[in-house]
Write an enzyme that holds these catalytic residues in place. Structure first.
Site: not given
Length: 229
Positions: A83, A196
């Site tokens: 992430t 992202c």
């Protein structure tokens, strides 16, 4: 190959893609019945998301550091965090473990440098776009980063949290991202970071007039190389 310790679940949608890509690449390279040696620790994103919203990066960092230590104790030879946003606590993780930590910002920056680019637009959560941890990491590699204007940042963030982390992918949101990208290019972006891991569920190279840098795919490739593939 070293066993790769993966901190995932933030969200599980992109973590599943990370796992899939890693195994596909190992199989493509080695053939036969080969797959990637991975230890996956999938956290409950609801807990992490609440800490993000409250700005409690101290507790979030402590949680991730503890899970990274567990992966090391279980036999991981290197640790990855699949992430972008939670790399805001990367220093807490690296301080807690004795094995290498592969920073997603570094693997992305290396790809940008290899492409001969120096100015890129960054799409990601509002935390990634607005806080300095990601831009500073790129700057350490000599890369200038541009982020969308206020309204565009809000759109990008909303689509990530209201749609992509829940597996919702729409043409309307794809068009919205394309417009955000176009405005970044108009401001001088030579490439676009899909900063992202969920964004790769929505857009890709065909959605931009300049090169895109898919952080999930780049991170997977670098992790496998670091593991000895």
């Amino acid at each position: 190959m070293k066993t790769i310790g993966v901190l995932g679940g933030m969200s599980w949608k992109s973590s599943a893609d990370w796992y899939r890509m890693a195994n596909e690449q190992v199989h493509e390279t080695l053939g036969g019945y080969h797959s990637a040696p991975i230890l996956l620790d999938s956290l409950d994103f609801a807990e992490i998301e609440a800490l993000q919203e409250s700005g409690d990066w101290e507790d979030a960092g402590a949680i991730l550091a503890e899970h990274a230590k567990r992966l090391e104790a279980a036999g991981a030879g290197l640790i990855v965090l699949c992430t972008n946003t939670m790399h805001i606590v990367a220093d807490r993780i690296t301080a807690a473990i004795g094995v290498p930590f592969l920073h997603i910002g570094d693997t992305t920056a290396e790809a940008i440098t290899a492409a001969g680019l120096s100015t890129v637009g960054v799409l990601g959560t509002s935390f990634t776009m607005e806080q300095p941890f990601y831009r500073d990491r790129l700057a350490a590699h000599g890369i200038t980063s541009l982020v969308p204007e206020d309204a565009d940042r809000a759109t990008v963030h909303r689509i990530i949290f209201d749609e992509l982390v829940h597996g919702i992918v729409t043409d309307q949101s794809r068009r919205a991202y394309r417009e955000v990208i176009r405005r970044l290019v108009d401001r001088g972006a030579e490439g676009i970071i899909l900063g992202c891991t969920e964004i790769e569920l929505l857009i890709g190279r065909a959605d931009s007039t300049v090169p895109v840098f898919p952080t999930t795919a780049l991170h997977v490739r670098a992790a496998l190389e670091a593991a000895g593939l």
